[in-house]
Design a protein around this motif. Structure first.
Motif, mmCIF file in Angstrom:
data_model
loop_
_atom_site.group_PDB
_atom_site.id
_atom_site.type_symbol
_atom_site.label_atom_id
_atom_site.label_comp_id
_atom_site.label_asym_id
_atom_site.label_seq_id
_atom_site.Cartn_x
_atom_site.Cartn_y
_atom_site.Cartn_z
ATOM 1 N N LYS A 137 3.977 6.235 -9.372
ATOM 2 C CA LYS A 137 4.818 6.019 -8.187
ATOM 3 C C LYS A 137 6.203 5.552 -8.599
ATOM 4 N N GLN A 141 9.582 7.739 -8.214
ATOM 5 C CA GLN A 141 10.625 7.143 -7.375
ATOM 6 C C GLN A 141 11.965 7.207 -8.084
ATOM 7 N N CYS A 170 6.081 11.129 -5.163
ATOM 8 C CA CYS A 170 6.258 9.674 -5.069
ATOM 9 C C CYS A 170 5.626 9.139 -3.784
ATOM 10 N N PHE A 173 1.815 8.989 -4.150
ATOM 11 C CA PHE A 173 1.356 7.881 -4.993
ATOM 12 C C PHE A 173 1.730 6.524 -4.402
ATOM 13 N N THR A 174 2.763 6.482 -3.569
ATOM 14 C CA THR A 174 3.110 5.250 -2.855
ATOM 15 C C THR A 174 1.965 4.850 -1.938
#
Length: 195
Positions: A137, A141, A170, A173-174
């Motif tokens: 993440k 990012q 991102c 996975f966030t």
């Protein structure tokens, strides 16, 4: 104030510089780099963000290898990371490069996980280590922010919106890593009900 902590403080001071470069009405024109036209302010902003991100990597490595971990570092390092990333996403929304709903999910997740970490430290005295999904993440990012600021440099010429692709990786996975943190720490909440 050891070297890792100095790097963290430098990163914090780079945030307002990053904001000023991208938010002041500066007109420095554009440059063609790798076949991509990039506004100079976005190029400078991307460089500031990249250097700040490198200090994030460096301070953690130095602190662990040289046994220079301090309470200030434990507090300020993750705070500086989140301030930098959340600021960048808010600015990217204003530049119409990131949908506001994506930025809102990312910001809410960062705040929620930060709150969870504080509760875990208070109850167990342990800092939650970043698992692999959290590391993915963070990497996606940072690279998505850089590529979005640089108008997908090197990839735009072949029609691949790499910044947007990394943004949605991102985002996945966030959400995934945030859910994982809460699932793995659910005993914190069940213990409070038992009492």
């Amino acid at each position: 104030m050891n070297l890792p902590n100095k790097l963290t403080v430098i990163r914090i001071f780079m945030i307002p510089l990053f904001v000023l470069v991208l938010c002041l009405p500066l007109s420095w024109g554009s440059l063609s780099v790798g076949g991509t036209l990039i506004p100079v302010v976005q190029l400078i902003g991307a460089l500031i963000f990249a250097v700040a991100s490198l200090t994030d990597f460096a301070d953690g490595q130095i602190a662990r290898k040289q046994h220079l971990v301090t309470n200030f570092g434990k507090f300020a390092d993750p705070l500086a990371d989140k301030m930098l990333v959340m600021t960048a996403f808010i600015i990217l929304v204003s530049l119409e490069k990131v949908p506001s709903w994506v930025a809102a999910i990312i910001v809410c997740r960062e705040l929620a996980v930060t709150g969870l970490r504080l509760i875990v430290v208070e109850n167990d005295g342990e800092v939650i280590a970043a698992a692999m999904p959290g590391k993915i993440k963070t990497m996606t990012q940072m690279f998505s922010i850089i590529f979005l600021l640089l108008n997908n440099i090197f990839f735009a010429i072949i029609g691949i919106p790499i910044g947007e692709i990394l943004l949605y990786i991102c985002l996945f996975f966030t959400v995934y890593s945030g859910a994982e943190y809460f699932i793995n720490s659910r005993s914190i909440f069940t213990d409070s009900f038992d009492k």
